[in-house]
Design a protein around this motif. Structure first.
Motif, PDB file in Angstrom:
ATOM      1  N   LEU A   1       0.834  -1.205   0.000  1.00  0.00           N
ATOM      2  CA  LEU A   1       0.000   0.000   0.000  1.00  0.00           C
ATOM      3  C   LEU A   1       0.865   1.250   0.000  1.00  0.00           C
ATOM      4  N   SER A   2       0.600   2.151  -0.919  1.00  0.00           N
ATOM      5  CA  SER A   2       1.328   3.410  -0.997  1.00  0.00           C
ATOM      6  C   SER A   2       1.146   4.232   0.276  1.00  0.00           C
ATOM      7  N   LYS A   3       2.247   4.734   0.819  1.00  0.00           N
ATOM      8  CA  LYS A   3       2.169   5.606   1.999  1.00  0.00           C
ATOM      9  C   LYS A   3       1.623   6.978   1.617  1.00  0.00           C
ATOM     10  N   ASP A   4       1.616   7.262   0.326  1.00  0.00           N
ATOM     11  CA  ASP A   4       1.146   8.564  -0.153  1.00  0.00           C
ATOM     12  C   ASP A   4      -0.340   8.536  -0.482  1.00  0.00           C
ATOM     13  N   THR A   5      -0.754   7.582  -1.328  1.00  0.00           N
ATOM     14  CA  THR A   5      -2.146   7.529  -1.783  1.00  0.00           C
ATOM     15  C   THR A   5      -2.987   6.480  -1.069  1.00  0.00           C
ATOM     16  N   PHE A   6      -2.321   5.500  -0.440  1.00  0.00           N
ATOM     17  CA  PHE A   6      -2.967   4.351   0.211  1.00  0.00           C
ATOM     18  C   PHE A   6      -3.658   3.415  -0.790  1.00  0.00           C
ATOM     19  N   TYR A   7      -3.319   3.557  -2.078  1.00  0.00           N
ATOM     20  CA  TYR A   7      -3.734   2.582  -3.071  1.00  0.00           C
ATOM     21  C   TYR A   7      -2.839   1.347  -2.950  1.00  0.00           C
ATOM     22  N   ILE A   8      -3.344   0.181  -3.381  1.00  0.00           N
ATOM     23  CA  ILE A   8      -2.521  -1.014  -3.436  1.00  0.00           C
ATOM     24  C   ILE A   8      -1.753  -0.988  -4.760  1.00  0.00           C
ATOM     25  N   LEU A   9      -0.421  -0.842  -4.673  1.00  0.00           N
ATOM     26  CA  LEU A   9       0.406  -0.723  -5.866  1.00  0.00           C
ATOM     27  C   LEU A   9       0.852  -2.076  -6.403  1.00  0.00           C
ATOM     28  N   LYS A  10       0.910  -3.063  -5.513  1.00  0.00           N
ATOM     29  CA  LYS A  10       1.313  -4.402  -5.958  1.00  0.00           C
ATOM     30  C   LYS A  10       0.706  -5.458  -5.052  1.00  0.00           C
ATOM     31  N   ILE A  11       0.339  -6.597  -5.656  1.00  0.00           N
ATOM     32  CA  ILE A  11      -0.162  -7.755  -4.918  1.00  0.00           C
ATOM     33  C   ILE A  11       0.681  -8.960  -5.305  1.00  0.00           C
TER      34      ILE A  11
ATOM     35  N   ILE B   1     -15.857   5.038  -6.665  1.00  0.00           N
ATOM     36  CA  ILE B   1     -14.989   3.962  -6.191  1.00  0.00           C
ATOM     37  C   ILE B   1     -13.745   3.908  -7.072  1.00  0.00           C
ATOM     38  N   THR B   2     -12.585   3.727  -6.438  1.00  0.00           N
ATOM     39  CA  THR B   2     -11.311   3.769  -7.145  1.00  0.00           C
ATOM     40  C   THR B   2     -10.880   2.396  -7.638  1.00  0.00           C
ATOM     41  N   TYR B   3     -10.435   2.346  -8.908  1.00  0.00           N
ATOM     42  CA  TYR B   3      -9.970   1.092  -9.510  1.00  0.00           C
ATOM     43  C   TYR B   3      -8.670   1.328 -10.261  1.00  0.00           C
ATOM     44  N   PRO B   4      -7.776   0.321 -10.274  1.00  0.00           N
ATOM     45  CA  PRO B   4      -6.575   0.417 -11.117  1.00  0.00           C
ATOM     46  C   PRO B   4      -6.943   0.015 -12.547  1.00  0.00           C
ATOM     47  N   PHE B   5      -6.710   0.898 -13.491  1.00  0.00           N
ATOM     48  CA  PHE B   5      -7.088   0.613 -14.880  1.00  0.00           C
ATOM     49  C   PHE B   5      -5.961  -0.074 -15.663  1.00  0.00           C
ATOM     50  N   THR B   6      -4.778  -0.170 -15.057  1.00  0.00           N
ATOM     51  CA  THR B   6      -3.664  -0.846 -15.707  1.00  0.00           C
ATOM     52  C   THR B   6      -3.019  -1.819 -14.726  1.00  0.00           C
TER      53      THR B   6
ATOM     54  N   ASP C   1       3.901 -25.064  -6.857  1.00  0.00           N
ATOM     55  CA  ASP C   1       3.825 -23.770  -6.178  1.00  0.00           C
ATOM     56  C   ASP C   1       4.233 -22.676  -7.158  1.00  0.00           C
ATOM     57  N   VAL C   2       3.382 -21.669  -7.289  1.00  0.00           N
ATOM     58  CA  VAL C   2       3.623 -20.593  -8.249  1.00  0.00           C
ATOM     59  C   VAL C   2       3.470 -19.249  -7.546  1.00  0.00           C
ATOM     60  N   LYS C   3       4.410 -18.366  -7.781  1.00  0.00           N
ATOM     61  CA  LYS C   3       4.356 -17.011  -7.227  1.00  0.00           C
ATOM     62  C   LYS C   3       4.038 -16.039  -8.358  1.00  0.00           C
ATOM     63  N   SER C   4       3.006 -15.229  -8.172  1.00  0.00           N
ATOM     64  CA  SER C   4       2.655 -14.229  -9.180  1.00  0.00           C
ATOM     65  C   SER C   4       2.659 -12.848  -8.551  1.00  0.00           C
ATOM     66  N   GLU C   5       3.025 -11.852  -9.343  1.00  0.00           N
ATOM     67  CA  GLU C   5       3.053 -10.465  -8.888  1.00  0.00           C
ATOM     68  C   GLU C   5       2.200  -9.618  -9.822  1.00  0.00           C
ATOM     69  N   ASN C   6       1.310  -8.824  -9.243  1.00  0.00           N
ATOM     70  CA  ASN C   6       0.417  -7.953 -10.007  1.00  0.00           C
ATOM     71  C   ASN C   6       0.700  -6.509  -9.613  1.00  0.00           C
ATOM     72  N   THR C   7       1.299  -5.748 -10.523  1.00  0.00           N
ATOM     73  CA  THR C   7       1.605  -4.337 -10.272  1.00  0.00           C
ATOM     74  C   THR C   7       0.503  -3.481 -10.872  1.00  0.00           C
ATOM     75  N   GLN C   8      -0.086  -2.589 -10.058  1.00  0.00           N
ATOM     76  CA  GLN C   8      -1.269  -1.826 -10.464  1.00  0.00           C
ATOM     77  C   GLN C   8      -0.968  -0.331 -10.568  1.00  0.00           C
ATOM     78  N   SER C   9      -1.605   0.312 -11.554  1.00  0.00           N
ATOM     79  CA  SER C   9      -1.406   1.751 -11.763  1.00  0.00           C
ATOM     80  C   SER C   9      -2.611   2.342 -12.481  1.00  0.00           C
ATOM     81  N   ASP C  10      -2.505   3.626 -12.835  1.00  0.00           N
ATOM     82  CA  ASP C  10      -3.577   4.353 -13.520  1.00  0.00           C
ATOM     83  C   ASP C  10      -4.901   4.225 -12.759  1.00  0.00           C
ATOM     84  N   PHE C  11      -4.900   4.684 -11.507  1.00  0.00           N
ATOM     85  CA  PHE C  11      -6.089   4.588 -10.660  1.00  0.00           C
ATOM     86  C   PHE C  11      -7.099   5.670 -11.046  1.00  0.00           C
TER      87      PHE C  11
END
Length: 244
Positions: free
Chosen positions: A167-177, A203-208, A187-197
């Motif tokens: 969670l961003s300390k600036d916007t409090f959006y989730i930037l990565k999961i 209601i706020t959504y990441p569009f990218t 076992d698989v590890k996946s990373e989802n990086t989110q932007s363009d909120f």
């Protein structure tokens, strides 16, 4: 595209594409600010359904994907690749898919591990009301994420699936999961990086989003939302597995 298994793995990861008592008070403050940044508890409590139209860029292919969700009830994604429709559905505690690319032209029951990993996608409100949902959260400190200061918050769902939220300390959006899951017994590890909120109906959504996975080292799947509809009327029958 190398093969249908590669594509199936990417689809699965996208769809799937959330004790430290010392941090307890700070954790609740962080989650409260996150909920406010996402639109507030009043808006989120009334979020019952979504329809999302998006485009994936995977292995140099542009793939349309349509997603329909009813809160805590059903999830359905449809993609069209090389003229073939791929469908994945969660309906309560069960799931099914149609994937002609993998030799499954008719509806096939999803394995238990897939349903377990994907079932969280029926929760549209994430960290909101997490205690009532039976989720366990811990604050695991602070980190630097590509130049952004973030809080690292781990979440264990009721079914045991673990997600790490940055969670961003600036916007409090989730930037990565980051999600650790099991696919085909591995076992698989996946990373989802989110932007363009962006905000839709308050209601706020990441569009990218960009997804990488240990199952496909060096490959990245990029997704861009083209349209998003909040609280549309949805016929629950679309989550029912066809009998033919």
């Amino acid at each position: 595209m190398r093969n249908s298994t590669v594509f199936k793995t990417f689809i699965f990861l996208f769809i799937t594409a959330l004790t430290g008592t010392v941090y307890g008070q700070n954790l609740d403050e962080i989650i409260s600010k996150h909920v406010k940044a996402m639109g507030g508890g009043d808006k989120l409590s009334k979020l019952q359904s979504l329809k999302i139209t998006a485009e994936m860029d995977v292995m140099n292919m542009k793939v349309p994907i349509n997603t329909t969700i009813i809160q805590n009830k059903g999830f359905r994604s449809e993609t069209t690749v090389q003229g073939m429709k791929v469908v994945q559905v969660i309906n309560g505690n069960t799931g099914w898919s149609i994937n002609p690319m993998a030799g499954e032209p008719k509806a096939t029951v999803l394995p238990e591990e897939a349903v377990k990993s994907m079932s969280a996608e029926t929760d549209l409100t994430g960290l909101y009301n997490y205690k009532e949902k039976g989720y366990t959260l811990t604050l695991d400190g602070e980190e630097d994420l590509a130049g952004a200061k973030v809080y690292k918050v781990s979440m264990t769902l009721k079914n045991g699936i673990r997600r790490i939220n940055y969670l961003s300390k600036d916007t409090f959006y989730i930037l990565k999961i980051v999600v650790q899951t099991t696919i085909n017994g591995q076992d698989v590890k996946s990373e989802n990086t989110q932007s363009d909120f962006r905000q839709v109906d308050g209601i706020t959504y990441p569009f990218t989003s960009e997804v990488t996975t240990s199952a496909m080292p060096g490959a990245t799947m990029a997704l861009k939302i083209q349209s998003l509809e909040v609280n549309p009327k949805i016929d629950p029958a679309i989550f029912t597995m066809p009998t033919h």
